[in-house]
Scaffold this active site. Structure first.
Site: not given
Length: 257
Positions: A65, A108, A111, A131
Site C-alpha cells: 500500500a 497490499g 492481498e 505490515e
C-alpha cells in the site's frame, strides 16, 4: 486513467489491466485502486471480454500500500476514508481474474493478488505480509485469505515475522497456480485466460461464484449454493450447445447466453 493501463482484446475475449506506478513499485494508493475498480466494472459489462488479467511489471506486481497516504492518519480518519470499500467492490467482479505476478507482491500487493481468482507467478516473485514491521497488521484481507490459502501455521509465521515467500514456496503451499521463468509469466497467464475464454461465460461465472462461496459459508450452505448454480446453467443456451456438441463429437461454440 492515470495509474493503470487497460487493453481490451489482448487475445480474443481477454482484457489486460496493467498497474502503472513504476517509480513507486506500483504502490497501491486510493486513486489507483479506484481506477482498477472502475475498469473492472466496465469490463464486467463488456460482452467482448470473458477473462481479465491484472499485472504490474517485471520488478513489482505491487510492493504494498502507499504508506505515505496513511502514515499520519488517525484511527477515525482511516475509518472515514473507508478505503477498503473499493476492495469489496473489486471482489464482486463476476468475470474470472488472473493475477500475473513478477517481483514484489507484498502487503497490499499480496492481498490484491489474492483477491484475484488465480495467480501465475514469475520465478522472481516474492509474496508476503510485512505490515508487522511497520507496527500494523494486514487490513485488506491478508489475515483471512492467506490463512485460507496456505493454512494457519504458515500464515501465522509470515504475518507475525513479516517474512517473504519465494515463488516456489508460494506454489508449494498452494498460493499460486504456476511458476514460470520471468520471460514467460505473461505468456502463461494469457494461455490460461485463452483456455477459460473458450468456455461458456455463463457457466464460468456461476462456477467462480460457487467456488468463492466455499470460502464464505459452511459446507451445507456451500453445497446448496453450488446445486442452485448447477441447475441454473440448464437455463442457458451455452449448456444446450455444450452438451449437444459433446453428443455430436464436435467443438462447442459458446455465445455467453
Amino acid at each position: 486513467m492515470e495509474f493503470i493501463k487497460v487493453t481490451e482484446q489482448k487475445e480474443p475475449f481477454i482484457a489486460l489491466i496493467e498497474l502503472n506506478r513504476p517509480k513507486e513499485l506500483n504502490a497501491l494508493n486510493k486513486q489507483l485502486m479506484e481506477e482498477v475498480r472502475d475498469a473492472l466494472q466496465v469490463l464486467d459489462k463488456n460482452e467482448k471480454v470473458r477473462v481479465i488479467i491484472i499485472t504490474g511489471n517485471e520488478q513489482a506486481f505491487a510492493a504494498g500500500a502507499d504508506i505515505k497516504q496513511m502514515a499520519d492518519k488517525s484511527a477515525i480518519e482511516m475509518l472515514l476514508v473507508d478505503q477498503f470499500s473499493t476492495w469489496d467492490q473489486i471482489r464482486k467482479t463476476k468475470k474470472p481474474i488472473i493475477a500475473a505476478v513478477s517481483g514484489f507482491a507484498l502487503g497490499g500487493g499480496c492481498e490484491f493478488a489474492m483477491t484475484c481468482d488465480m495467480i501465475i507467478a514469475s520465478e522472481t516473485a516474492k509474496f508476503g505480509q510485512p505490515e508487522i514491521k511497520i507496527g500494523t497488521i494486514p487490513g485488506a484481507g491478508g489475515t483471512q485469505r492467506l490463512t485460507r490459502a496456505i493454512g494457519k501455521a504458515k500464515s501465522m509465521e509470515l504475518i507475525l515475522t513479516g517474512r517473504f515467500l519465494s515463488a516456489e514456496e508460494a506454489h508449494f503451499y498452494g498460493l499460486v497456480n504456476k511458476v514460470v521463468p520471468k520471460e514467460m509469466y505473461m505468456h502463461e497467464a494469457i494461455e490460461l485466460a485463452k483456455e477459460i475464454a473458450q468456455l461458456s461465460p455463463v457457466a464460468v461465472q456461476l462456477a467462480k461464484e460457487a467456488v468463492n462461496r466455499s470460502y464464505e459459508t459452511h459446507l451445507d450452505e456451500g453445497l446448496a449454493f453450488e446445486r442452485k448454480n448447477f441447475y441454473l446453467t440448464f437455463a442457458s443456451e451455452d449448456q444446450k450447445e455444450g452438451m449437444q456438441a459433446f453428443v455430436e463429437k464436435r467443438k462447442a461454440d459458446f455465445k455467453g447466453r
